[in-house]
Design a protein around this motif. Structure first.
Motif, PDB file in Angstrom:
ATOM      1  N   ALA A 218      19.257  14.668  34.147  1.00 17.42           N
ATOM      2  CA  ALA A 218      17.796  14.791  34.145  1.00 17.42           C
ATOM      3  C   ALA A 218      17.363  15.396  32.803  1.00 17.42           C
ATOM      4  O   ALA A 218      18.182  15.940  32.058  1.00 17.42           O
ATOM      5  N   VAL A 219      16.075  15.322  32.520  1.00 16.92           N
ATOM      6  CA  VAL A 219      15.526  15.877  31.278  1.00 16.92           C
ATOM      7  C   VAL A 219      15.676  17.394  31.295  1.00 16.92           C
ATOM      8  O   VAL A 219      15.504  18.036  32.334  1.00 16.92           O
ATOM      9  N   SER A 220      15.979  17.966  30.136  1.00 12.96           N
ATOM     10  CA  SER A 220      16.103  19.422  30.005  1.00 12.96           C
ATOM     11  C   SER A 220      14.796  20.099  30.425  1.00 12.96           C
ATOM     12  O   SER A 220      13.714  19.557  30.228  1.00 12.96           O
ATOM     13  N   SER A 221      14.918  21.311  30.978  1.00 13.90           N
ATOM     14  CA  SER A 221      13.708  21.983  31.475  1.00 13.90           C
ATOM     15  C   SER A 221      12.874  22.579  30.342  1.00 13.90           C
ATOM     16  O   SER A 221      11.683  22.820  30.496  1.00 13.90           O
ATOM     17  N   ASP A 222      13.489  22.834  29.182  1.00 21.38           N
ATOM     18  CA  ASP A 222      12.709  23.442  28.091  1.00 21.38           C
ATOM     19  C   ASP A 222      12.388  22.413  27.003  1.00 21.38           C
ATOM     20  O   ASP A 222      13.076  22.289  26.010  1.00 21.38           O
ATOM     21  N   LEU A 223      11.309  21.672  27.246  1.00 22.71           N
ATOM     22  CA  LEU A 223      10.868  20.671  26.270  1.00 22.71           C
ATOM     23  C   LEU A 223      10.059  21.355  25.174  1.00 22.71           C
ATOM     24  O   LEU A 223       9.370  22.350  25.429  1.00 22.71           O
ATOM     25  N   PRO A 224      10.114  20.830  23.945  1.00 25.98           N
ATOM     26  CA  PRO A 224       9.383  21.490  22.854  1.00 25.98           C
ATOM     27  C   PRO A 224       7.868  21.327  23.001  1.00 25.98           C
ATOM     28  O   PRO A 224       7.393  20.435  23.720  1.00 25.98           O
ATOM     29  N   VAL A 225       7.136  22.188  22.324  1.00 26.43           N
ATOM     30  CA  VAL A 225       5.669  22.093  22.313  1.00 26.43           C
ATOM     31  C   VAL A 225       5.273  20.732  21.757  1.00 26.43           C
ATOM     32  O   VAL A 225       5.833  20.275  20.754  1.00 26.43           O
ATOM     33  N   GLY A 226       4.336  20.073  22.413  1.00 23.89           N
ATOM     34  CA  GLY A 226       3.875  18.779  21.928  1.00 23.89           C
ATOM     35  C   GLY A 226       4.779  17.623  22.309  1.00 23.89           C
ATOM     36  O   GLY A 226       4.608  16.503  21.832  1.00 23.89           O
ATOM     37  N   SER A 227       5.758  17.877  23.193  1.00 20.95           N
ATOM     38  CA  SER A 227       6.659  16.796  23.599  1.00 20.95           C
ATOM     39  C   SER A 227       5.898  15.728  24.370  1.00 20.95           C
ATOM     40  O   SER A 227       5.031  16.035  25.181  1.00 20.95           O
ATOM     41  N   VAL A 228       6.223  14.453  24.126  1.00 18.93           N
ATOM     42  CA  VAL A 228       5.603  13.373  24.908  1.00 18.93           C
ATOM     43  C   VAL A 228       6.463  13.071  26.142  1.00 18.93           C
ATOM     44  O   VAL A 228       6.053  12.323  27.025  1.00 18.93           O
ATOM     45  N   ILE A 229       7.671  13.643  26.184  1.00 19.09           N
ATOM     46  CA  ILE A 229       8.574  13.408  27.314  1.00 19.09           C
ATOM     47  C   ILE A 229       8.081  14.182  28.529  1.00 19.09           C
ATOM     48  O   ILE A 229       7.739  15.362  28.426  1.00 19.09           O
ATOM     49  N   GLU A 230       8.037  13.499  29.670  1.00 24.28           N
ATOM     50  CA  GLU A 230       7.622  14.167  30.912  1.00 24.28           C
ATOM     51  C   GLU A 230       8.824  14.244  31.850  1.00 24.28           C
ATOM     52  O   GLU A 230       9.701  13.381  31.827  1.00 24.28           O
ATOM     53  N   HIS A 231       8.814  15.260  32.701  1.00 26.00           N
ATOM     54  CA  HIS A 231       9.846  15.346  33.735  1.00 26.00           C
ATOM     55  C   HIS A 231       9.538  14.312  34.810  1.00 26.00           C
ATOM     56  O   HIS A 231       8.408  14.196  35.254  1.00 26.00           O
ATOM     57  N   SER A 232      10.551  13.563  35.218  1.00 26.06           N
ATOM     58  CA  SER A 232      10.376  12.625  36.333  1.00 26.06           C
ATOM     59  C   SER A 232      10.708  13.371  37.625  1.00 26.06           C
ATOM     60  O   SER A 232      11.674  14.125  37.664  1.00 26.06           O
ATOM     61  N   SER A 233       9.920  13.137  38.660  1.00 24.53           N
ATOM     62  CA  SER A 233      10.287  13.712  39.959  1.00 24.53           C
ATOM     63  C   SER A 233      11.558  13.006  40.432  1.00 24.53           C
ATOM     64  O   SER A 233      11.840  11.873  40.029  1.00 24.53           O
ATOM     65  N   ASP A 234      12.316  13.680  41.289  1.00 27.17           N
ATOM     66  CA  ASP A 234      13.528  13.054  41.841  1.00 27.17           C
ATOM     67  C   ASP A 234      13.171  11.752  42.544  1.00 27.17           C
ATOM     68  O   ASP A 234      13.893  10.767  42.457  1.00 27.17           O
ATOM     69  N   GLU A 235      12.020  11.783  43.233  1.00 24.31           N
ATOM     70  CA  GLU A 235      11.577  10.615  43.986  1.00 24.31           C
ATOM     71  C   GLU A 235      11.331   9.435  43.038  1.00 24.31           C
ATOM     72  O   GLU A 235      11.793   8.319  43.287  1.00 24.31           O
ATOM     73  N   ASP A 236      10.628   9.695  41.930  1.00 17.24           N
ATOM     74  CA  ASP A 236      10.356   8.632  40.962  1.00 17.24           C
ATOM     75  C   ASP A 236      11.651   8.098  40.351  1.00 17.24           C
ATOM     76  O   ASP A 236      11.829   6.896  40.178  1.00 17.24           O
ATOM     77  N   TRP A 237      12.558   9.029  40.002  1.00 21.07           N
ATOM     78  CA  TRP A 237      13.791   8.569  39.348  1.00 21.07           C
ATOM     79  C   TRP A 237      14.644   7.743  40.302  1.00 21.07           C
ATOM     80  O   TRP A 237      15.300   6.800  39.897  1.00 21.07           O
ATOM     81  N   GLN A 238      14.632   8.081  41.584  1.00 18.47           N
ATOM     82  CA  GLN A 238      15.404   7.293  42.558  1.00 18.47           C
ATOM     83  C   GLN A 238      14.959   5.836  42.554  1.00 18.47           C
ATOM     84  O   GLN A 238      15.774   4.921  42.626  1.00 18.47           O
ATOM     85  N   VAL A 239      13.639   5.631  42.460  1.00 18.61           N
ATOM     86  CA  VAL A 239      13.104   4.262  42.428  1.00 18.61           C
ATOM     87  C   VAL A 239      13.556   3.565  41.142  1.00 18.61           C
ATOM     88  O   VAL A 239      14.028   2.419  41.167  1.00 18.61           O
ATOM     89  N   CYS A 240      13.437   4.271  40.016  1.00 17.67           N
ATOM     90  CA  CYS A 240      13.861   3.698  38.723  1.00 17.67           C
ATOM     91  C   CYS A 240      15.356   3.365  38.743  1.00 17.67           C
ATOM     92  O   CYS A 240      15.776   2.302  38.278  1.00 17.67           O
ATOM     93  N   ALA A 241      16.158   4.290  39.269  1.00 13.45           N
ATOM     94  CA  ALA A 241      17.610   4.112  39.274  1.00 13.45           C
ATOM     95  C   ALA A 241      17.993   2.905  40.125  1.00 13.45           C
ATOM     96  O   ALA A 241      18.865   2.113  39.739  1.00 13.45           O
ATOM     97  N   LYS A 242      17.329   2.760  41.261  1.00 17.63           N
ATOM     98  CA  LYS A 242      17.616   1.624  42.136  1.00 17.63           C
ATOM     99  C   LYS A 242      17.303   0.320  41.400  1.00 17.63           C
ATOM    100  O   LYS A 242      18.067  -0.638  41.430  1.00 17.63           O
ATOM    101  N   TYR A 243      16.171   0.316  40.713  1.00 15.28           N
ATOM    102  CA  TYR A 243      15.757  -0.873  39.960  1.00 15.28           C
ATOM    103  C   TYR A 243      16.794  -1.209  38.883  1.00 15.28           C
ATOM    104  O   TYR A 243      17.189  -2.362  38.709  1.00 15.28           O
ATOM    105  N   LEU A 244      17.247  -0.187  38.151  1.00 19.43           N
ATOM    106  CA  LEU A 244      18.144  -0.414  37.009  1.00 19.43           C
ATOM    107  C   LEU A 244      19.557  -0.818  37.413  1.00 19.43           C
ATOM    108  O   LEU A 244      20.326  -1.268  36.576  1.00 19.43           O
ATOM    109  N   GLN A 245      19.911  -0.655  38.693  1.00 23.85           N
ATOM    110  CA  GLN A 245      21.263  -1.033  39.107  1.00 23.85           C
ATOM    111  C   GLN A 245      21.540  -2.518  38.881  1.00 23.85           C
ATOM    112  O   GLN A 245      22.681  -2.926  38.735  1.00 23.85           O
TER     113      GLN A 245
END
Length: 366
Positions: free
Chosen positions: A288-315
């Protein structure tokens, strides 16, 4: 076998190799360049390390440029291959954007061509339950997300006229623009502007026909390509289809830059392959994404629920983002007579074709 094919007469060399790698049982992959074990025609390429601060690289989920490896290919000046330079977990953000955010209106996708607008408003919402429950049966009904083939961003490519136009434009996603600008700067293109994007969604039975990306009005700017999920074989040819292409693997997180001489070369994706580790998903997508993102980061944390859907798709899928600058600084589109904004996408430009058993049609690679 692949080398012998290029010497036969008749059909052009590119098409022969495309067909060779397209075969489901093509197990002879010895001729495919693997940038994780460079050698032969592969050489180390220099990057412009001072053009991107470590902070800006981190803000878009990339390692400091000094830690990237970049390669060129003999015979292809201007071609740069960067094996996965993403920080742990950060590919997940871009996958989620490609599945959850970027297909949303006002962006355009293939489903808009044959579905009512209200049906395509929330592809993610309509698909996530179905994807989460999905078993291994090939005959289960596919979700709308699984029927997604392409999404266009910024200046929307018109598949019918093969042109971009001033009157078919929506705001380009700011996070993707920032990512593209950092990668372009690292490759020596400091003033690159991300103005158009074509996102392609592939499954194991998809391919991308032989084509050249020449619709942009300014060819002095690079074409950037980002891959996520399962692997593929990419064919990079010459200025004519008679020239035999070089085959290479593209894995999750890999970035390709086509610039200069290589900007207008024929290319194609004949085949999507399971990732070489033999696992459902490549290991670079495990964290998963590191918990300490830098100031101004465009990266967002994905919820576990969202990532499960993405992971299933990418299989069983691969996502590719290609980003282009359409106009040079100060350049304008030529005046046009009224053109139709929507066009049915043929397979020869940036559009994955499926070779499903139900349809039994061959991909159109002309």
């Amino acid at each position: 076998a692949a080398v012998a094919l290029t010497r036969e007469g008749g059909e052009d060399a590119f098409r022969r190799l495309f067909r060779f790698y397209r075969q489901r049982d093509a197990s002879d992959l010895r001729g495919v360049v693997d940038f994780s074990v460079p050698g032969g025609q592969v050489f180390r390429s220099q990057l412009s390390i001072s053009s991107v601060s470590d902070q800006d690289a981190c803000r878009v989920g990339l390692q400091p440029v000094s830690q990237w490896k970049a390669y060129g290919l003999n015979g292809y000046p201007g071609f740069i291959f960067i094996p996965n330079p993403f920080l742990p977990g950060c590919q997940r953000h871009w996958v989620k954007q490609c599945l959850k955010l970027y297909p949303q209106k006002p962006n355009v996708c293939n489903l808009d061509l044959h579905m009512a607008p209200e049906k395509t408003i929330d592809l993610w919402g309509q698909s996530k339950e179905q994807l989460r429950r999905k078993g291994s049966s090939k005959w289960e009904q596919r979700s709308l997300l699984e029927k997604l083939r392409w999404v266009t961003l910024g200046y929307h490519y018109n598949w019918e006229t093969k042109k971009y136009s001033a009157n078919h434009h929506t705001p380009f996603p700011s996070d993707l623009a920032f990512l593209s600008e950092q990668v372009a700067a690292a490759c020596g293109f400091r003033s690159f502007q991300a103005q158009a994007g074509i996102l392609n969604y592939y499954h194991f039975d998809s391919s991308l026909g032989i084509h050249v990306d020449e619709s942009e009005l300014d060819h002095s700017r690079p074409l950037l390509s980002f891959s996520f999920g399962q692997s593929s074989i990419f064919l990079l040819g010459g200025l004519k289809r008679e020239e035999a292409p070089t085959a290479m693997f593209m894995h999750s997180g890999d970035i390709m830059v086509m610039s200069g001489f290589s900007r207008l070369l024929y290319h194609a994706v004949p085949r999507v392959l399971p990732n070489p580790e033999g696992t459902a998903l490549p290991s670079c997508l495990d964290q998963a994404v590191s918990s300490d993102l830098p100031v101004g980061s465009v990266i967002e944390h994905s919820s576990d629920e969202d990532w499960q859907v993405c992971a299933k798709y990418l299989q069983s899928s691969r996502i590719n983002m290609t980003i282009r600058q359409v106009l040079a600084e100060g350049q304008k589109f030529p005046e046009e007579s009224g053109t139709n904004a929507k066009g049915q996408a043929p397979s020869e430009h940036g559009h994955p074709e499926e070779n499903s058993r139900a349809k039994r049609h061959k991909p159109n690679t002309d």
